[in-house]
Design a protein around this motif. Structure first.
Motif, PDB file in Angstrom:
ATOM      1  N   PHE A 231       0.845  -1.340  -0.044  1.00  0.00           N
ATOM      2  CA  PHE A 231       0.014  -0.114  -0.127  1.00  0.00           C
ATOM      3  C   PHE A 231       0.893   1.078   0.032  1.00  0.00           C
ATOM      4  O   PHE A 231       1.765   1.283   0.801  1.00  0.00           O
ATOM      5  N   PRO A 232       0.541   2.366  -0.742  1.00  0.00           N
ATOM      6  CA  PRO A 232       1.546   3.395  -1.026  1.00  0.00           C
ATOM      7  C   PRO A 232       1.865   4.221   0.279  1.00  0.00           C
ATOM      8  O   PRO A 232       3.000   4.435   0.417  1.00  0.00           O
TER       9      PRO A 232
ATOM     10  N   SER B 204      -5.252 -20.703   4.924  1.00  0.00           N
ATOM     11  CA  SER B 204      -5.943 -19.852   5.234  1.00  0.00           C
ATOM     12  C   SER B 204      -7.191 -19.118   4.269  1.00  0.00           C
ATOM     13  O   SER B 204      -6.515 -19.316   3.266  1.00  0.00           O
ATOM     14  N   LYS B 205      -8.185 -18.571   4.795  1.00  0.00           N
ATOM     15  CA  LYS B 205      -8.759 -17.419   3.436  1.00  0.00           C
ATOM     16  C   LYS B 205      -8.215 -16.196   3.711  1.00  0.00           C
ATOM     17  O   LYS B 205      -7.735 -15.724   4.723  1.00  0.00           O
ATOM     18  N   ILE B 206      -7.840 -15.395   2.708  1.00  0.00           N
ATOM     19  CA  ILE B 206      -7.329 -14.126   2.564  1.00  0.00           C
ATOM     20  C   ILE B 206      -8.449 -13.053   2.356  1.00  0.00           C
ATOM     21  O   ILE B 206      -9.013 -13.302   1.346  1.00  0.00           O
ATOM     22  N   TRP B 207      -8.685 -12.139   3.102  1.00  0.00           N
ATOM     23  CA  TRP B 207      -9.567 -10.858   2.788  1.00  0.00           C
ATOM     24  C   TRP B 207      -8.565  -9.962   2.563  1.00  0.00           C
ATOM     25  O   TRP B 207      -7.741  -9.561   3.445  1.00  0.00           O
ATOM     26  N   GLU B 208      -8.954  -9.071   1.619  1.00  0.00           N
ATOM     27  CA  GLU B 208      -7.893  -7.928   1.265  1.00  0.00           C
ATOM     28  C   GLU B 208      -9.034  -6.775   1.397  1.00  0.00           C
ATOM     29  O   GLU B 208      -9.901  -6.538   1.037  1.00  0.00           O
ATOM     30  N   GLU B 209      -8.444  -5.786   2.263  1.00  0.00           N
ATOM     31  CA  GLU B 209      -9.222  -4.580   2.893  1.00  0.00           C
ATOM     32  C   GLU B 209      -8.724  -3.581   2.015  1.00  0.00           C
ATOM     33  O   GLU B 209      -7.758  -3.266   1.748  1.00  0.00           O
ATOM     34  N   LYS B 210      -9.830  -3.052   1.037  1.00  0.00           N
ATOM     35  CA  LYS B 210      -9.321  -2.202   0.056  1.00  0.00           C
ATOM     36  C   LYS B 210      -9.498  -0.744   0.540  1.00  0.00           C
ATOM     37  O   LYS B 210     -10.474  -0.549   1.124  1.00  0.00           O
ATOM     38  N   LEU B 211      -8.922   0.226  -0.077  1.00  0.00           N
ATOM     39  CA  LEU B 211      -8.967   1.480   0.107  1.00  0.00           C
ATOM     40  C   LEU B 211      -8.723   2.270  -1.237  1.00  0.00           C
ATOM     41  O   LEU B 211      -7.624   2.039  -1.870  1.00  0.00           O
TER      42      LEU B 211
ATOM     43  N   GLY C 297      -9.610   1.040  -4.060  1.00  0.00           N
ATOM     44  CA  GLY C 297      -9.239   0.224  -4.897  1.00  0.00           C
ATOM     45  C   GLY C 297      -8.006  -0.599  -4.712  1.00  0.00           C
ATOM     46  O   GLY C 297      -7.653  -1.362  -5.596  1.00  0.00           O
ATOM     47  N   LEU C 298      -7.171  -0.014  -3.630  1.00  0.00           N
ATOM     48  CA  LEU C 298      -5.802  -0.863  -3.348  1.00  0.00           C
ATOM     49  C   LEU C 298      -5.850  -1.592  -2.212  1.00  0.00           C
ATOM     50  O   LEU C 298      -6.556  -1.120  -1.247  1.00  0.00           O
TER      51      LEU C 298
END
Length: 217
Positions: free
Chosen positions: A135-136, A197-204, A206-207
Motif C-alpha cells: 500500500f503506497p 487460510s482464507k485471505i481477505w483484502e481490505e480495500k481503500l 481500489g488498493l
C-alpha cells in the motif's frame, strides 16, 4: 511490540471506519460458533473492544501484551505474554485468536513465523490482520512509499522529523530499533505464514490497504 492505537483514533477517521467494517466481518464470522466464546487478542486493548461496541456475556476476551493492565470490563482479562511463545497455553485453549496490526511489529521473519504458528496452535480459529506492504502510504509513519526507502534514509527521517504516529526520535539507536521493529508483510507472505487460510483484502480506493488471514468456514 506496539499495541493497537484504537484508543486515539477518531470515530470519523478513515482508519476507524475501516476498523469497524473489519470488526463487522469478524462478528459475522463468529455467528457460526455456538455457546461461550473464548478469544485471545494478541496486542489488543480494552478500549478497542469498547469502541467496537462489543456487548455479549458469552464472549470472554484475554488481552495479551508485553505488559498487563487493569481492566474495567468483567469479561476482559489483561495478561502479560509474548506473541511468539504461548507455551503457557495448551493446544486449542481458545476458540479464536484475534490480532490487529501486531505481526508486523516483531522485527524478524522468524518471529512472525513463531507468532503465526502459536496462533494456529492455541486457537481453534484465527483472525489475523496486518497492513499490506505494497500500500503506497506506510501506515505507521504516514509517509508515502516509506517502506521502499533504504534503511539508512528511513532511520534518518525519523531521527530528524516527527512522522505519523511518532514524535521525532532523537537517539539514532532508538530510530534504528524502530525501523528494525516494523516488517510489513505481503499477501504472499501471509499465505505462507497461515497455510490453508482464507485471505481477505481490505480495500481503500481500489488498493489493498491491509490483509486478513482467517480460517473460518
Amino acid at each position: 511490540m506496539l499495541k493497537e492505537n484504537a484508543d486515539n483514533t477518531s470515530h470519523n477517521s478513515v482508519s476507524h471506519k475501516m476498523r469497524y467494517h473489519r470488526f463487522e466481518l469478524f462478528m459475522d464470522l463468529i455467528k457460526e460458533i455456538d455457546g461461550p466464546i473464548r478469544i485471545l487478542d494478541i496486542g489488543g486493548t480494552e478500549a478497542y473492544w469498547k469502541m467496537m461496541g462489543l456487548n455479549s456475556d458469552r464472549i470472554k476476551i484475554t488481552l495479551l501484551n508485553l505488559t498487563s493492565e487493569k481492566t474495567s470490563t468483567s469479561n476482559i482479562l489483561s495478561v502479560r505474554g509474548d506473541a511468539t511463545n504461548l507455551s503457557s497455553y495448551k493446544d486449542k485453549s481458545f476458540d479464536i485468536v484475534f490480532s490487529n496490526s501486531v505481526i508486523e511489529h516483531l522485527f524478524t521473519e522468524m518471529n512472525q513465523r513463531k507468532m503465526a504458528a502459536e496462533a494456529m496452535r492455541v486457537g481453534r480459529r484465527y483472525f489475523i490482520q496486518t497492513p499490506n506492504f505494497y500500500f503506497p502510504l506506510e501506515p505507521h509513519f504516514l509517509f508515502p512509499f516509506f517502506q521502499f526507502l533504504p534503511k539508512s534514509i528511513r532511520v534518518s527521517l525519523i531521527n530528524r522529523f516527527a512522522l505519523g504516529h511518532f514524535k521525532r526520535i532523537e537517539r539514532i539507536d532508538d530510530a534504528r530499533k524502530l525501523v528494525d521493529e516494523i516488517r510489513l508483510l505481503t499477501i504472499k507472505e501471509m499465505k505462507r505464514l497461515f497455510p490453508g487460510s482464507k485471505i481477505w483484502e481490505e480495500k481503500l480506493y481500489g488498493l489493498t490497504k491491509s490483509i486478513i488471514a482467517h480460517n473460518f468456514s
